[in-house]
Design a protein around this motif. Structure first.
Motif, PDB file in Angstrom:
ATOM      1  N   ARG A   1      58.837  56.799  20.418  1.00 43.57           N
ATOM      2  CA  ARG A   1      60.007  56.005  20.804  1.00 43.57           C
ATOM      3  C   ARG A   1      60.013  54.626  20.160  1.00 43.57           C
ATOM      4  N   MET A   2      59.041  54.370  19.278  1.00 45.32           N
ATOM      5  CA  MET A   2      58.929  53.050  18.670  1.00 45.32           C
ATOM      6  C   MET A   2      59.255  53.111  17.184  1.00 45.32           C
ATOM      7  N   GLU A   3      59.666  51.972  16.668  1.00 50.22           N
ATOM      8  CA  GLU A   3      59.970  51.882  15.255  1.00 50.22           C
ATOM      9  C   GLU A   3      58.679  51.833  14.434  1.00 50.22           C
ATOM     10  N   GLU A   4      58.815  52.113  13.151  1.00 50.23           N
ATOM     11  CA  GLU A   4      57.664  52.030  12.255  1.00 50.23           C
ATOM     12  C   GLU A   4      57.229  50.578  12.089  1.00 50.23           C
ATOM     13  N   ILE A   5      55.948  50.390  11.826  1.00 53.09           N
ATOM     14  CA  ILE A   5      55.402  49.054  11.578  1.00 53.09           C
ATOM     15  C   ILE A   5      54.908  49.016  10.144  1.00 53.09           C
ATOM     16  N   GLY A   6      55.554  48.203   9.318  1.00 52.10           N
ATOM     17  CA  GLY A   6      55.175  48.120   7.911  1.00 52.10           C
ATOM     18  C   GLY A   6      55.354  49.435   7.173  1.00 52.10           C
ATOM     19  N   GLY A   7      56.346  50.229   7.622  1.00 45.33           N
ATOM     20  CA  GLY A   7      56.584  51.513   6.977  1.00 45.33           C
ATOM     21  C   GLY A   7      55.647  52.614   7.438  1.00 45.33           C
ATOM     22  N   VAL A   8      54.862  52.349   8.500  1.00 47.98           N
ATOM     23  CA  VAL A   8      53.898  53.325   9.013  1.00 47.98           C
ATOM     24  C   VAL A   8      54.300  53.697  10.440  1.00 47.98           C
ATOM     25  N   SER A   9      54.269  54.981  10.761  1.00 48.93           N
ATOM     26  CA  SER A   9      54.592  55.405  12.119  1.00 48.93           C
ATOM     27  C   SER A   9      53.607  54.785  13.100  1.00 48.93           C
ATOM     28  N   TYR A  10      54.073  54.556  14.324  1.00 48.45           N
ATOM     29  CA  TYR A  10      53.234  53.845  15.287  1.00 48.45           C
ATOM     30  C   TYR A  10      51.948  54.613  15.594  1.00 48.45           C
ATOM     31  N   GLY A  11      52.057  55.940  15.727  1.00 49.26           N
ATOM     32  CA  GLY A  11      50.865  56.732  16.011  1.00 49.26           C
ATOM     33  C   GLY A  11      49.808  56.599  14.934  1.00 49.26           C
ATOM     34  N   ALA A  12      50.241  56.595  13.665  1.00 42.17           N
ATOM     35  CA  ALA A  12      49.294  56.415  12.560  1.00 42.17           C
ATOM     36  C   ALA A  12      48.790  54.982  12.494  1.00 42.17           C
ATOM     37  N   PHE A  13      49.668  54.026  12.808  1.00 35.67           N
ATOM     38  CA  PHE A  13      49.314  52.604  12.712  1.00 35.67           C
ATOM     39  C   PHE A  13      48.142  52.253  13.623  1.00 35.67           C
ATOM     40  N   ILE A  14      48.106  52.829  14.827  1.00 33.99           N
ATOM     41  CA  ILE A  14      47.048  52.466  15.782  1.00 33.99           C
ATOM     42  C   ILE A  14      45.743  53.214  15.516  1.00 33.99           C
ATOM     43  N   THR A  15      45.786  54.226  14.641  1.00 40.10           N
ATOM     44  CA  THR A  15      44.582  55.039  14.416  1.00 40.10           C
ATOM     45  C   THR A  15      43.383  54.228  13.920  1.00 40.10           C
ATOM     46  N   PRO A  16      43.509  53.389  12.882  1.00 42.38           N
ATOM     47  CA  PRO A  16      42.336  52.617  12.448  1.00 42.38           C
ATOM     48  C   PRO A  16      41.777  51.719  13.543  1.00 42.38           C
ATOM     49  N   GLY A  17      42.657  51.116  14.352  1.00 44.96           N
ATOM     50  CA  GLY A  17      42.184  50.255  15.432  1.00 44.96           C
ATOM     51  C   GLY A  17      41.412  51.026  16.479  1.00 44.96           C
ATOM     52  N   LEU A  18      41.869  52.222  16.823  1.00 48.19           N
ATOM     53  CA  LEU A  18      41.169  53.033  17.822  1.00 48.19           C
ATOM     54  C   LEU A  18      39.823  53.526  17.291  1.00 48.19           C
ATOM     55  N   ILE A  19      39.786  53.877  16.010  1.00 44.18           N
ATOM     56  CA  ILE A  19      38.499  54.262  15.406  1.00 44.18           C
ATOM     57  C   ILE A  19      37.539  53.087  15.424  1.00 44.18           C
ATOM     58  N   MET A  20      38.045  51.894  15.076  1.00 46.41           N
ATOM     59  CA  MET A  20      37.198  50.709  15.053  1.00 46.41           C
ATOM     60  C   MET A  20      36.708  50.345  16.456  1.00 46.41           C
ATOM     61  N   LEU A  21      37.571  50.522  17.470  1.00 46.63           N
ATOM     62  CA  LEU A  21      37.175  50.262  18.856  1.00 46.63           C
ATOM     63  C   LEU A  21      35.990  51.136  19.253  1.00 46.63           C
ATOM     64  N   ALA A  22      36.099  52.442  18.976  1.00 48.41           N
ATOM     65  CA  ALA A  22      35.012  53.363  19.321  1.00 48.41           C
ATOM     66  C   ALA A  22      33.767  53.075  18.491  1.00 48.41           C
ATOM     67  N   LEU A  23      33.957  52.779  17.209  1.00 47.81           N
ATOM     68  CA  LEU A  23      32.834  52.526  16.306  1.00 47.81           C
ATOM     69  C   LEU A  23      32.030  51.313  16.751  1.00 47.81           C
ATOM     70  N   ILE A  24      32.715  50.212  17.019  1.00 46.24           N
ATOM     71  CA  ILE A  24      32.033  48.984  17.431  1.00 46.24           C
ATOM     72  C   ILE A  24      31.326  49.184  18.762  1.00 46.24           C
ATOM     73  N   THR A  25      32.034  49.782  19.726  1.00 49.87           N
ATOM     74  CA  THR A  25      31.457  49.979  21.058  1.00 49.87           C
ATOM     75  C   THR A  25      30.204  50.837  20.994  1.00 49.87           C
ATOM     76  N   GLN A  26      30.267  51.941  20.253  1.00 52.65           N
ATOM     77  CA  GLN A  26      29.126  52.844  20.176  1.00 52.65           C
ATOM     78  C   GLN A  26      27.950  52.214  19.430  1.00 52.65           C
ATOM     79  N   CYS A  27      28.225  51.487  18.363  1.00 55.61           N
ATOM     80  CA  CYS A  27      27.136  50.853  17.611  1.00 55.61           C
ATOM     81  C   CYS A  27      26.425  49.791  18.440  1.00 55.61           C
ATOM     82  N   VAL A  28      27.208  48.977  19.138  1.00 57.86           N
ATOM     83  CA  VAL A  28      26.596  47.951  19.991  1.00 57.86           C
ATOM     84  C   VAL A  28      25.792  48.600  21.113  1.00 57.86           C
ATOM     85  N   SER A  29      26.367  49.620  21.760  1.00 60.20           N
ATOM     86  CA  SER A  29      25.681  50.284  22.876  1.00 60.20           C
ATOM     87  C   SER A  29      24.398  50.967  22.419  1.00 60.20           C
ATOM     88  N   ASN A  30      24.475  51.722  21.327  1.00 62.69           N
ATOM     89  CA  ASN A  30      23.293  52.440  20.846  1.00 62.69           C
ATOM     90  C   ASN A  30      22.239  51.499  20.292  1.00 62.69           C
TER      91      ASN A  30
END
Length: 253
Positions: free
Chosen positions: A46-75
């Motif tokens: 239901r959202m417009e594209e951001i910088g020519g990228v669909s919203y679902g794709a746009f948030i993907t790198p951020g979600l990967i980075m969230l999990a990556l940082i959290t897991q690396c710090v925890s482990n």
């Protein structure tokens, strides 16, 4: 370089991941999948594209980075904290093994676990959104550099922590807010000028922005600046660890 010592620590830490598969792998992947279902599919449609990228794709790198940082710090923190907690750290310190070899073993295992989670989440994201990675080698470089840097940060936290509450403080109360406010779900160009300036004080913004550029060539910060910020943080972690190893701070009585 004592390769056998590094291998022993590394293999032991990786075996701990297999013993806690539900907590180490399944839980973060399921949590991130829920983000894709809710924000990527339900809200993103239901959202417009951001910088020519669909919203679902746009948030993907951020979600990967969230999990990556959290897991690396925890482990990274848990790997060194539990030997301290049980007292087995003194057996490691008294063995003919250099501190750098201990560091490589623990941090290497933590970074490997983080990379594995990040790649699994990337594969999971492709089930929900269409992803075309513009610079796959740069993406992997960002992941490796971020994994090593935050595993080092976690290692420091594990050394400094006095109890389990302090051990979980950064992964649970510091990393998620910084990541959510670091452009995971939005571009800072959407913010008023004042809050854009405030956002540039958030170090995670540079990680998410540079990582996103490797996917879509869209970012809030130039990717070279992002790499520079990661390099500065990496150097700071190595410098502080050098001080700890030289003085034995929080390691030796």
């Amino acid at each position: 370089m004592n390769i056998e010592a590094i291998k022993s620590i590394y293999v032991y830490e990786m075996a701990r991941m297999r013993r806690t598969l539900l907590q180490s792998v399944i839980s973060p992947v399921l949590s991130t999948a829920l983000y894709f279902i809710v924000f990527g599919a339900a809200v993103g449609s239901r959202m417009e594209e951001i910088g020519g990228v669909s919203y679902g794709a746009f948030i993907t790198p951020g979600l990967i980075m969230l999990a990556l940082i959290t897991q690396c710090v925890s482990n990274g923190s848990a790997g060194i904290y539990f030997p301290k907690f049980t007292g087995t750290i003194y057996e490691i310190l008294s063995a003919p093994v250099a501190m750098t070899e201990i560091l490589i073993g623990y941090v290497g295992a933590a970074a490997t676990k983080g990379m594995m989670i990040g790649l699994i989440i990337l594969a999971t994201a492709m089930l929900f959104v269409d992803l075309d990675i513009a610079h796959p080698l740069l993406m992997l470089f960002f992941m490796v550099l971020t994994s090593i840097t935050f595993s080092l940060a976690g290692f420091i936290i594990g050394i400094l922590a006095k109890n389990f509450e302090q051990l979980s403080l950064v992964p649970s109360l510091v990393v998620p807010p910084l990541t959510f406010l670091g452009g995971t779900f939005y571009s800072i160009d959407m913010l008023p000028p004042f809050w854009q300036a405030v956002s540039h004080l958030n170090p995670v913004l540079y990680l998410v922005s540079g990582f996103r550029w490797s996917f879509f060539e869209v970012s809030d910060v130039h990717p070279l600046i992002s790499l520079g910020m990661i390099g500065i943080f990496l150097a700071a972690c190595l410098g502080f660890l050098a001080y700890i190893f030289k003085t034995g701070y929080k390691l030796r009585p």
